[in-house]
Design a protein around this motif. Structure first.
Motif, PDB file in Angstrom:
ATOM      1  N   HIS A 294       0.835  -1.206   0.000  1.00  0.00           N
ATOM      2  CA  HIS A 294       0.000   0.000   0.000  1.00  0.00           C
ATOM      3  C   HIS A 294       0.873   1.261   0.000  1.00  0.00           C
ATOM      4  O   HIS A 294       0.679   2.169  -0.823  1.00  0.00           O
ATOM      5  N   GLN A 295       1.849   1.308   0.895  1.00  0.00           N
ATOM      6  CA  GLN A 295       2.714   2.496   0.965  1.00  0.00           C
ATOM      7  C   GLN A 295       3.599   2.612  -0.267  1.00  0.00           C
ATOM      8  O   GLN A 295       3.875   3.729  -0.725  1.00  0.00           O
ATOM      9  N   ILE A 296       4.047   1.498  -0.825  1.00  0.00           N
ATOM     10  CA  ILE A 296       4.824   1.559  -2.066  1.00  0.00           C
ATOM     11  C   ILE A 296       4.003   2.227  -3.164  1.00  0.00           C
ATOM     12  O   ILE A 296       4.512   3.039  -3.945  1.00  0.00           O
ATOM     13  N   THR A 297       2.712   1.898  -3.226  1.00  0.00           N
ATOM     14  CA  THR A 297       1.832   2.484  -4.240  1.00  0.00           C
ATOM     15  C   THR A 297       1.692   3.985  -4.032  1.00  0.00           C
ATOM     16  O   THR A 297       1.622   4.752  -5.001  1.00  0.00           O
ATOM     17  N   TRP A 298       1.649   4.415  -2.785  1.00  0.00           N
ATOM     18  CA  TRP A 298       1.668   5.851  -2.489  1.00  0.00           C
ATOM     19  C   TRP A 298       2.997   6.471  -2.926  1.00  0.00           C
ATOM     20  O   TRP A 298       3.024   7.479  -3.627  1.00  0.00           O
ATOM     21  N   LEU A 299       4.094   5.877  -2.472  1.00  0.00           N
ATOM     22  CA  LEU A 299       5.413   6.466  -2.680  1.00  0.00           C
ATOM     23  C   LEU A 299       5.788   6.548  -4.151  1.00  0.00           C
ATOM     24  O   LEU A 299       6.392   7.525  -4.592  1.00  0.00           O
ATOM     25  N   MET A 300       5.443   5.524  -4.913  1.00  0.00           N
ATOM     26  CA  MET A 300       5.814   5.496  -6.318  1.00  0.00           C
ATOM     27  C   MET A 300       4.819   6.227  -7.209  1.00  0.00           C
ATOM     28  O   MET A 300       5.036   6.369  -8.415  1.00  0.00           O
ATOM     29  N   GLY A 301       3.729   6.694  -6.616  1.00  0.00           N
ATOM     30  CA  GLY A 301       2.731   7.444  -7.367  1.00  0.00           C
ATOM     31  C   GLY A 301       3.097   8.904  -7.514  1.00  0.00           C
ATOM     32  O   GLY A 301       4.204   9.346  -7.172  1.00  0.00           O
ATOM     33  N   ASP A 302       2.150   9.686  -8.003  1.00  0.00           N
ATOM     34  CA  ASP A 302       2.414  11.086  -8.334  1.00  0.00           C
ATOM     35  C   ASP A 302       2.728  11.962  -7.125  1.00  0.00           C
ATOM     36  O   ASP A 302       3.324  13.023  -7.277  1.00  0.00           O
ATOM     37  N   ARG A 303       2.319  11.549  -5.933  1.00  0.00           N
ATOM     38  CA  ARG A 303       2.594  12.373  -4.750  1.00  0.00           C
ATOM     39  C   ARG A 303       3.890  11.965  -4.042  1.00  0.00           C
ATOM     40  O   ARG A 303       4.174  12.436  -2.953  1.00  0.00           O
ATOM     41  N   GLY A 304       4.668  11.091  -4.676  1.00  0.00           N
ATOM     42  CA  GLY A 304       5.881  10.590  -4.039  1.00  0.00           C
ATOM     43  C   GLY A 304       6.977  11.620  -3.871  1.00  0.00           C
ATOM     44  O   GLY A 304       7.873  11.457  -3.034  1.00  0.00           O
ATOM     45  N   ILE A 305       6.946  12.697  -4.694  1.00  0.00           N
ATOM     46  CA  ILE A 305       7.949  13.770  -4.582  1.00  0.00           C
ATOM     47  C   ILE A 305       7.216  15.103  -4.510  1.00  0.00           C
ATOM     48  O   ILE A 305       6.877  15.699  -5.537  1.00  0.00           O
TER      49      ILE A 305
ATOM     50  N   GLN B 142      -6.267  -2.604   0.022  1.00  0.00           N
ATOM     51  CA  GLN B 142      -6.250  -1.140  -0.045  1.00  0.00           C
ATOM     52  C   GLN B 142      -5.263  -0.627  -1.086  1.00  0.00           C
ATOM     53  O   GLN B 142      -5.494   0.421  -1.696  1.00  0.00           O
ATOM     54  N   ALA B 143      -4.157  -1.351  -1.307  1.00  0.00           N
ATOM     55  CA  ALA B 143      -3.236  -0.952  -2.373  1.00  0.00           C
ATOM     56  C   ALA B 143      -3.943  -1.030  -3.730  1.00  0.00           C
ATOM     57  O   ALA B 143      -3.781  -0.149  -4.589  1.00  0.00           O
ATOM     58  N   GLY B 144      -4.740  -2.079  -3.925  1.00  0.00           N
ATOM     59  CA  GLY B 144      -5.510  -2.193  -5.153  1.00  0.00           C
ATOM     60  C   GLY B 144      -6.541  -1.092  -5.290  1.00  0.00           C
ATOM     61  O   GLY B 144      -6.746  -0.548  -6.389  1.00  0.00           O
ATOM     62  N   GLU B 145      -7.213  -0.754  -4.194  1.00  0.00           N
ATOM     63  CA  GLU B 145      -8.198   0.332  -4.217  1.00  0.00           C
ATOM     64  C   GLU B 145      -7.539   1.653  -4.609  1.00  0.00           C
ATOM     65  O   GLU B 145      -8.107   2.439  -5.384  1.00  0.00           O
ATOM     66  N   LEU B 146      -6.355   1.911  -4.072  1.00  0.00           N
ATOM     67  CA  LEU B 146      -5.638   3.139  -4.417  1.00  0.00           C
ATOM     68  C   LEU B 146      -5.268   3.137  -5.896  1.00  0.00           C
ATOM     69  O   LEU B 146      -5.445   4.150  -6.592  1.00  0.00           O
ATOM     70  N   TYR B 147      -4.785   2.004  -6.405  1.00  0.00           N
ATOM     71  CA  TYR B 147      -4.434   1.905  -7.826  1.00  0.00           C
ATOM     72  C   TYR B 147      -5.650   2.165  -8.708  1.00  0.00           C
ATOM     73  O   TYR B 147      -5.568   2.896  -9.706  1.00  0.00           O
ATOM     74  N   ARG B 148      -6.784   1.593  -8.343  1.00  0.00           N
ATOM     75  CA  ARG B 148      -7.976   1.733  -9.170  1.00  0.00           C
ATOM     76  C   ARG B 148      -8.551   3.152  -9.142  1.00  0.00           C
ATOM     77  O   ARG B 148      -9.338   3.520 -10.024  1.00  0.00           O
TER      78      ARG B 148
ATOM     79  N   GLU C  24      -1.746   8.525 -14.409  1.00  0.00           N
ATOM     80  CA  GLU C  24      -1.147   8.290 -13.094  1.00  0.00           C
ATOM     81  C   GLU C  24      -0.660   6.849 -12.968  1.00  0.00           C
ATOM     82  O   GLU C  24       0.422   6.583 -12.433  1.00  0.00           O
ATOM     83  N   LYS C  25      -1.453   5.902 -13.472  1.00  0.00           N
ATOM     84  CA  LYS C  25      -1.045   4.500 -13.434  1.00  0.00           C
ATOM     85  C   LYS C  25       0.250   4.292 -14.223  1.00  0.00           C
ATOM     86  O   LYS C  25       1.143   3.553 -13.796  1.00  0.00           O
ATOM     87  N   GLY C  26       0.349   4.939 -15.363  1.00  0.00           N
ATOM     88  CA  GLY C  26       1.548   4.800 -16.188  1.00  0.00           C
ATOM     89  C   GLY C  26       2.793   5.278 -15.480  1.00  0.00           C
ATOM     90  O   GLY C  26       3.855   4.633 -15.528  1.00  0.00           O
ATOM     91  N   ARG C  27       2.683   6.426 -14.789  1.00  0.00           N
ATOM     92  CA  ARG C  27       3.842   6.959 -14.069  1.00  0.00           C
ATOM     93  C   ARG C  27       4.183   6.077 -12.871  1.00  0.00           C
ATOM     94  O   ARG C  27       5.360   5.858 -12.558  1.00  0.00           O
ATOM     95  N   LEU C  28       3.167   5.590 -12.172  1.00  0.00           N
ATOM     96  CA  LEU C  28       3.397   4.689 -11.040  1.00  0.00           C
ATOM     97  C   LEU C  28       4.158   3.451 -11.490  1.00  0.00           C
ATOM     98  O   LEU C  28       5.162   3.059 -10.874  1.00  0.00           O
TER      99      LEU C  28
ATOM    100  N   ASP D 224      -4.419  -5.928 -13.233  1.00  0.00           N
ATOM    101  CA  ASP D 224      -3.842  -5.006 -14.218  1.00  0.00           C
ATOM    102  C   ASP D 224      -2.562  -4.372 -13.684  1.00  0.00           C
ATOM    103  O   ASP D 224      -1.582  -4.214 -14.418  1.00  0.00           O
ATOM    104  N   TYR D 225      -2.575  -4.005 -12.405  1.00  0.00           N
ATOM    105  CA  TYR D 225      -1.404  -3.433 -11.738  1.00  0.00           C
ATOM    106  C   TYR D 225      -0.215  -4.385 -11.887  1.00  0.00           C
ATOM    107  O   TYR D 225       0.871  -4.007 -12.360  1.00  0.00           O
ATOM    108  N   GLY D 226      -0.408  -5.656 -11.513  1.00  0.00           N
ATOM    109  CA  GLY D 226       0.667  -6.627 -11.588  1.00  0.00           C
ATOM    110  C   GLY D 226       1.139  -6.873 -13.004  1.00  0.00           C
ATOM    111  O   GLY D 226       2.352  -6.951 -13.270  1.00  0.00           O
TER     112      GLY D 226
END
Length: 485
Positions: free
Chosen positions: A173-184, A424-430, A436-440, A470-472
């Motif tokens: 879940h946190q990896i999905t946050w960190l590697m997403g658009d809000r990671g920096i 919850q990681a899947g919910e965040l991805y969806r 955003e998915k592409g950048r993640l 799809d994420y995987g």
């Protein structure tokens, strides 16, 4: 107006600050040159051990103003009146890098807030993400070791990072946050802050509630792409510090609106997720955000070392009406943070100006130790109870007691209905857009593709597949493409 006189540490005037004392002109130096020896010895000791985590930080003073009535949930004095203001100090930080690292990097940001209340200092130690990588403090040293510089290569190693995550599925879940658009974040002003942990509030009637804190930036969310961040970090490693300092100096005072999610204590046991699991959020549809007040930063520190580097935040610094929850990570930090400050700054670090209470006075029986600053009248006793009008206990608990049952031992947390590591990681991805998915996916693949061992790669890919098919699939294809290049 007469010039100020330069003095030694003991206050004696300095006659010559340009030339050391020597045995004759051009001769060797003299050990009797007290000013030279004192100056060099102090210079050697200007640095203290840096924080193991959150080493690189920036900070500012300001105030918190209550805008909404929350007295039905807590009897904390600083929250008891709409319009009431409390002085605060807020320290921002990166987590993994050293003191000399760059600000614009992909890393969680610390969001540590000290309220100087009339009932003592209240420290709220959180991040710019509502979740974290692990749920048990026993794993924290290992996690941090995997993220910090490798003891052999002396640099951060993707192999170490992803190997640990391969064995910690709860980190997905946190990896999905960190590697997403809000990671920096683009700056400290343009990110949210979260208490992250679950805390307990208690009202005047003794009713207990569990709460989560959300500080929503009033400047709007702004983040950097990996490419933008690399360019900025190369041009100005201090970009976030520069932005915060200059904004406040210009009078552009950053602010956040504080909201809380409130859960009646009786609902915790049967909630769909473990409400004390730091890797989980509480969906807003179940527990909507309730506004509490406004946080404003309006004054820069005069001395970064004295007021930012020596600022000490401990989540065990509670005030009446606020207390801990059974959150395991919080429980571990109740000890670890205060202990870290005793090591870095000494047992009397709470007497430093940035850490000392401002709206009240600390009055207890602690004495002596390195750098003790408080002087006590000769007649004051240093034990309790006593017959000499010394400070005495109130008999009133800060928060409501927590019910416990069962046997001592090492237990996994009790499972709730949806307590897997991936939902919850899947919910965040969806929730993300296609862009955003592409950048993640690109951010994840960029690091994971550098791992040499296939089994580590496969373990991590399994986590993303479990979160969302799809994420995987997309991460797996992106990693394969990069490894084949």
């Amino acid at each position: 107006m007469p010039k100020r006189v330069l003095t030694t540490e003991s206050g004696a005037p300095v006659a010559d600050n340009q030339n050391s004392a020597t045995a004759g002109a051009g001769g060797p130096l003299l050990i009797q040159d007290q000013h030279l020896l004192e100056k060099l010895a102090r210079f050697n000791r200007e640095r203290i051990p840096e924080r193991v985590v959150h080493a690189r930080g920036s900070g500012a003073y300001g105030y918190f103003e209550v805008t909404d009535d929350v007295t039905g949930f807590t009897h904390a004095d600083f929250l008891n009146t709409v319009g009431k203001r409390t002085e605060v100090f807020l320290r921002f930080s990166t987590v993994a890098d050293n003191l000399g690292g760059a600000d614009a990097v992909r890393d969680p940001r610390g969001f540590a807030l000290k309220f100087y209340t009339e009932e003592g200092n209240y420290d709220l130690v959180g991040n710019n993400t509502p979740v974290f990588f692990i749920k048990d403090p026993l794993k924290f040293p290992d996690f941090i070791h995997s993220q910090k510089r490798d003891p052999f290569t002396g640099k951060q190693e993707p192999e170490n990072v992803w190997d640990f995550w391969a064995h910690a599925p709860e980190a997905t879940h946190q990896i999905t946050w960190l590697m997403g658009d809000r990671g920096i974040p683009a700056s400290y002003r343009h990110m949210n802050g979260y208490g992250s942990h679950t805390y307990q509030w208690t009202n005047e009637q003794g009713e207990a509630f569990f709460v989560k804190y959300h500080f929503k930036t009033n400047q709007g969310i702004r983040s950097l792409s990996s490419e933008q961040a690399a360019e900025i970090a190369g041009k100005d490693p201090n970009s976030h510090q520069t932005d915060l300092l200059q904004a406040i100096e210009r009078g552009v005072n950053p602010s956040w609106t504080l909201y809380v999610q409130v859960m009646p204590a009786a609902e915790a046991a049967d909630y769909q997720f473990n409400p004390f699991d730091l890797t989980k959020v509480w969906p807003h549809k179940d527990y909507p955000l309730q506004r509490v007040g406004r946080l404003v930063l309006d004054r820069n520190p005069d001395n970064v070392f004295a007021e930012v580097e020596q600022a000490a935040f401990s989540p065990n610094n509670f005030v009446p009406g606020i207390g801990p929850s059974p959150d395991k990570m919080l429980q571990g930090r109740l000890f670890a943070y205060a202990d870290a400050h005793r090591y870095r700054l000494g047992v009397n670090h709470t007497q430093l100006a940035v850490n000392a209470p401002k709206a009240t006075t600390a009055d207890n029986y602690g004495r002596d130790g390195l750098m003790a600053a408080n002087a006590y009248a000769r007649s004051r006793k240093n034990y309790e109870p006593n017959s000499f009008d010394g400070p005495a206990e109130t008999g009133r608990a800060l928060s409501a007691p927590l019910a416990i049952s069962g046997y001592t031992g090492t237990h996994e947390a009790p499972a709730h209905a949806k307590d897997d590591d991936f939902y919850q990681a899947g919910e965040l991805y969806r929730l993300m857009s296609e862009e955003e998915k592409g950048r993640l996916v690109a951010n994840i693949a960029g690091g994971l593709s550098q791992v040499s061992r296939d089994d580590i790669v496969e373990k991590n890919l399994a986590h993303f597949h479990a979160a969302d098919a799809d994420y995987g699939k997309r991460v797996e294809e992106a990693v394969r493409a990069l490894r084949e290049d």
